[in-house]
Design a protein around this motif. Sequence first.
Motif, mmCIF file in Angstrom:
data_model
loop_
_atom_site.group_PDB
_atom_site.id
_atom_site.type_symbol
_atom_site.label_atom_id
_atom_site.label_comp_id
_atom_site.label_asym_id
_atom_site.label_seq_id
_atom_site.Cartn_x
_atom_site.Cartn_y
_atom_site.Cartn_z
ATOM 1 N N GLY A 93 0.812 -1.206 0.000
ATOM 2 C CA GLY A 93 0.000 0.000 0.000
ATOM 3 C C GLY A 93 0.845 1.256 0.000
ATOM 4 N N VAL A 94 1.929 1.252 0.785
ATOM 5 C CA VAL A 94 2.828 2.410 0.823
ATOM 6 C C VAL A 94 3.536 2.574 -0.517
ATOM 7 C CG1 VAL A 94 4.816 3.441 1.994
ATOM 8 C CG2 VAL A 94 3.169 2.081 3.303
ATOM 9 N N ARG A 95 4.072 1.509 -1.056
ATOM 10 C CA ARG A 95 4.825 1.571 -2.312
ATOM 11 C C ARG A 95 3.943 2.034 -3.476
ATOM 12 N NH1 ARG A 95 9.851 -0.698 -1.919
ATOM 13 N NH2 ARG A 95 10.206 -2.291 -0.313
ATOM 14 N N PHE A 96 2.758 1.475 -3.613
ATOM 15 C CA PHE A 96 1.895 1.827 -4.749
ATOM 16 C C PHE A 96 1.380 3.260 -4.627
ATOM 17 C CE2 PHE A 96 2.065 -2.607 -5.697
ATOM 18 C CZ PHE A 96 1.674 -2.747 -7.018
ATOM 19 N N THR A 97 1.108 3.697 -3.413
ATOM 20 C CA THR A 97 0.662 5.086 -3.237
ATOM 21 C C THR A 97 1.762 6.056 -3.644
ATOM 22 O OG1 THR A 97 -0.807 4.442 -1.421
ATOM 23 C CG2 THR A 97 -0.216 6.767 -1.592
ATOM 24 N N GLU A 98 2.978 5.797 -3.186
ATOM 25 C CA GLU A 98 4.098 6.655 -3.579
ATOM 26 C C GLU A 98 4.314 6.615 -5.082
ATOM 27 O OE1 GLU A 98 8.917 7.247 -2.833
ATOM 28 O OE2 GLU A 98 7.838 5.596 -1.850
ATOM 29 N N LEU A 99 4.273 5.416 -5.657
ATOM 30 C CA LEU A 99 4.475 5.268 -7.095
ATOM 31 C C LEU A 99 3.410 6.017 -7.880
ATOM 32 C CD1 LEU A 99 5.980 3.878 -9.455
ATOM 33 C CD2 LEU A 99 4.415 1.941 -9.178
ATOM 34 N N GLY A 100 2.165 5.918 -7.455
ATOM 35 C CA GLY A 100 1.084 6.587 -8.172
ATOM 36 C C GLY A 100 1.217 8.098 -8.146
ATOM 37 N N ILE A 101 1.540 8.652 -6.994
ATOM 38 C CA ILE A 101 1.653 10.112 -6.887
ATOM 39 C C ILE A 101 2.876 10.617 -7.642
ATOM 40 C CG2 ILE A 101 2.019 12.021 -5.266
ATOM 41 C CD1 ILE A 101 0.291 10.495 -3.287
ATOM 42 N N ARG A 102 3.986 9.908 -7.533
ATOM 43 C CA ARG A 102 5.186 10.325 -8.267
ATOM 44 C C ARG A 102 5.006 10.167 -9.769
ATOM 45 N NH1 ARG A 102 9.902 11.236 -5.444
ATOM 46 N NH2 ARG A 102 9.892 10.666 -3.226
ATOM 47 N N GLY A 103 4.099 9.293 -10.183
ATOM 48 C CA GLY A 103 3.881 9.067 -11.600
ATOM 49 C C GLY A 103 2.959 10.068 -12.265
ATOM 50 N N VAL A 104 2.356 10.967 -11.495
ATOM 51 C CA VAL A 104 1.488 11.988 -12.079
ATOM 52 C C VAL A 104 2.330 12.935 -12.934
ATOM 53 C CG1 VAL A 104 -0.025 13.939 -11.559
ATOM 54 C CG2 VAL A 104 -0.179 11.837 -10.214
ATOM 55 N N ASP A 105 1.832 13.284 -14.096
ATOM 56 C CA ASP A 105 2.559 14.141 -15.037
ATOM 57 C C ASP A 105 2.946 15.459 -14.366
ATOM 58 O OD1 ASP A 105 3.649 15.126 -17.367
ATOM 59 O OD2 ASP A 105 1.743 15.891 -18.121
ATOM 60 N N SER A 106 4.228 15.772 -14.408
ATOM 61 C CA SER A 106 4.722 16.991 -13.756
ATOM 62 C C SER A 106 4.136 18.254 -14.375
ATOM 63 C CB SER A 106 6.253 17.040 -13.816
ATOM 64 O OG SER A 106 6.696 17.025 -15.169
ATOM 65 N N GLU A 107 3.850 18.224 -15.688
ATOM 66 C CA GLU A 107 3.267 19.400 -16.332
ATOM 67 C C GLU A 107 1.867 19.696 -15.797
ATOM 68 O OE1 GLU A 107 3.364 18.918 -20.510
ATOM 69 O OE2 GLU A 107 5.567 18.945 -20.663
ATOM 70 N N THR A 108 1.123 18.656 -15.475
ATOM 71 C CA THR A 108 -0.206 18.861 -14.894
ATOM 72 C C THR A 108 -0.094 19.509 -13.525
ATOM 73 O OG1 THR A 108 -0.970 16.879 -16.058
ATOM 74 C CG2 THR A 108 -2.363 17.709 -14.296
ATOM 75 N N VAL A 109 0.870 19.044 -12.731
ATOM 76 C CA VAL A 109 1.087 19.637 -11.406
ATOM 77 C C VAL A 109 1.539 21.087 -11.534
ATOM 78 C CG1 VAL A 109 2.440 19.480 -9.279
ATOM 79 C CG2 VAL A 109 1.630 17.395 -10.402
#
Length: 306
Positions: free
Chosen positions: A176-192
């Motif tokens: 749960g910790v690994r996938f949550t971190e992976l999902g958030i880090r995988g969000v497109d930086s341009e969108t952020v």
Amino acid sequence: MRPASIGDWFADGFPIPVGDWADAALDWFKDVFEWLLDFVALVIGFLVDGLGDGLLAVPFGVLIVVFALVGWLVRSWQLALGTVITLLLVYSMGQWENAMLTLALVLVAAVIAILIAIPLGILAARNDAFSAAIKPVLDFMQTMPSFVYLIPAVLFFGIGFVPGVFATVLFSLAPGVRFTELGIRGVDSETVEAGQAFGATPGRILRGIQLPLATPTIMAGINQVIMLALSMAVVAGMAGADGLGKEVVQAINTLNISQGVEAGLSVVIVAVFLDRVTAALGNPAEYKSSLIGTLKKRRGAARAAA
């Protein structure tokens, strides 16, 4: 006589009492935080017993219909039909009560693990130092044999449901910790960056951009948490937790093949149902043949016709 070298010391079994240190640390923790352990045992026992009694209080036919509707709602009518057939098989094998007790243990342990894992994953995604510090801990938790978790669990809580939930939470937390971190880090930086350009605060970016876009990955992590919790719930039968795990342990001890096959098959049926439902929640494409997808199509067609 030549002096002993370091190599000689290790050849003679140079003692490093790691196990003694761990034993002393666990005894110290139990003595100092006995009040906390008693509180945790009270809360977990209340949740598992309450949920288990609630599931068993509902007539099995009604509960099967509810589970089938959930499967149809989020996945497909095929899953609903398969749920009815397989759960009727569980009941016919006399494992319905054990299956519901196992389901209660798994759901409580999975919810606790998710409530801990998602905030830790968010923190790891937003803080590189914390991410680097927690990765070795997660590696340790994932590679430690599952039976080892029963040692501190039984030491802290005795036998029964509570040590089973405690060990299950520890064993299933890491994905749960690994996938949550992976999902958030995988969000497109341009969108952020677009959100930042419009003046959104970090909290709003997290809630409005990162978490929604990371939901499929986070749900995949939740799926893995539930699957690991179910596998560990069977092992927890060795700690005296009632349910299918206890049935499997008794079958092993008595070499009762029929009991072992029926309990094991019931575990598989519960696992498949939970896997399909949680996988569908994390994948919008699964909604196409679900009841939700059908209703959305009809609503869209009605709007187009109007």
